[in-house]
Motif scaffolding. Sequence first.
Motif: not given
Length: 620
Positions: A452-466
């Motif tokens: 993914a580094a060669n394609y300007e990879g990035r992400y957004s996320q929602i995380s819920l944890t107990y």
Amino acid sequence: MKKAVAVLLLFVTVLLPVICATPLLAEDGAAVSVAEKSERIWTVRISSFKQADSAWDFMSYLKGEGYNPAMVYLYDGQGQGWRVIQLGDYPTRSQARAAGRLFKKKTGLDYLIRSMSVALLEERTLESLRSPLPVRKSAETGASNASGNSPALKKKLIGAPESLFYELDQRDVLLAADERQQNLILARIMIRRGYVEDGLRLYEKMLRSTPGDADLREEYIGALIDNGELAKSTSMIQEWLRRDPRSPAALRLVARLRLLSDDYPTRVKTIDYLLRLRPGDIDTISSKAYSAQQGGDWLGAVESFSELIDAEPDNYEARQALSEILMDRRPKLEQISSVSLQSDESITTTFGSRFSMQLTDLIRGEFYYANTRIYRPQQDGIEKINKDVNQAEILLKKDFNRVFTGIVGIGAHEGTSDGISAALGFDWRIHDSGSFSAMIDYDNPWLDEPSAANYEGRYSQISLTYDGFYDDTWGLYLNGQLREYQLESDRNYGAKGIYNIILTRRLLADPDLYVSYSFYRSFFKYDDDNYKPFEVVENESIHTFSTSFSKSISENIVFQASGGIRMDEFKNSPSYFGGPSLAFNLGRFKLNFDYEYSSDSGLAGGGETQFVSGGIGYVF
């Protein structure tokens, strides 16, 4: 004048020989010479037993409470042997008295302060149940003399009382025969060994015999609370308060019950009321300090522990608790380094720094910077990667109350895609042993997939944890994530859903030994099936059985190891993983080194992976 001369002659001819021939009497009644007097120690003598099993059971109980007791074998005036349990070998009486006061405050057991010669201590100490019993020798002849009634010895006493040669005086024997103390010890040992009902019945029997013993009643109700008998303990406390509405012991138990129901504000009000009734009461100040620590009120805990230490400078537990709180809240700098080696020869190295400090009483700030280099050589059908990614982030955590912390952050990154990242979330302690957290992360660089580094990879996320742990035995971890991935100028690449369940069981406490089962499920959906510059794993359904081990090699070194086996429902063969780690606690400095090997990288191409990391932290 003649009378004065006569008295002087009497002293020289009669009394002086008696005094010179009479040995010095130590507090425990042991006979010692003047030369030996300078080589004596003071001890906290707790109890003495005739039965070996009872004595060693009590030794085990004390060790379980964190003490380091010793057992010495001494004789009384009738030549009977006693196994005497004592703490410490203090050089002065005042130090032994301070230790004795702390012991009684923690355990409720009586004690005596006694001195003895170092030589006698070394000769009479028993190391185990199989240690041979030492034979008593007379102070004058050194011959074996269990009764102490040798005619030759009596001639040498020259009028000195025979009790000078007893190693145990009558007060020690009476302490050993104290039925209340012996039953109290027995009840505690029963409960510690798992015979809870038998121990509680013994408490109840003792209380029926002495219904006016407030200390015993408080300990019995405390044992009921510790073992989940909340209805019965509540009933007894209510009856106690009906008879004595201002009883500090009963109110302390009320506060203890309210902590179990997570009613921390009410508990604090109860303890404050106790302090108004009895200003400066050490037990109540101690309860307030530990309650504040357990309740997440670190400022209140610092204030109360400081007050407790002012009143009891030798209180080691309070000093340790205060030190841990301050070490956690002081400014802290951490340097983190890691290397990840994949089977396709890609190497990911990260060098990071994190600085955190308390900005106000309620707000803590963190600054994080990391440089990550991703390198993979050119191969047949595999493109080359050579990227440097720089990240910086500022994070603020505010305690709105003792159970709820808000989190907000902003950052920037460059090297693959350039952009601004952000974070927003909270931690909510929903009960004493478990917390729930939620986080939204926006526009982070995509680093766990090298391609993914060669394609300007990035992400957004929602995380819920107990994350919770119950009765120091069972742990439960639940996590769910939803990620959106983007490549090349905000082009949507796909979405990934993840959920993970981990159930943990603690098998041993020292050393710590845990076993776990986890189930991990993920699924990836491409946004455009015609655009796949590199492949990702689309479906995973993984069952994992693992174990972890932790043991303190010394006060400053902790060794850990973990490992396990995984089975992915979408693959034909299982994979395994494992590795050791070392942690060093050197005062303000903390160091750690970790290594892990896995036979499956979890990437689309599969293959083994190795991960090495290390760090150093300093608390200012």
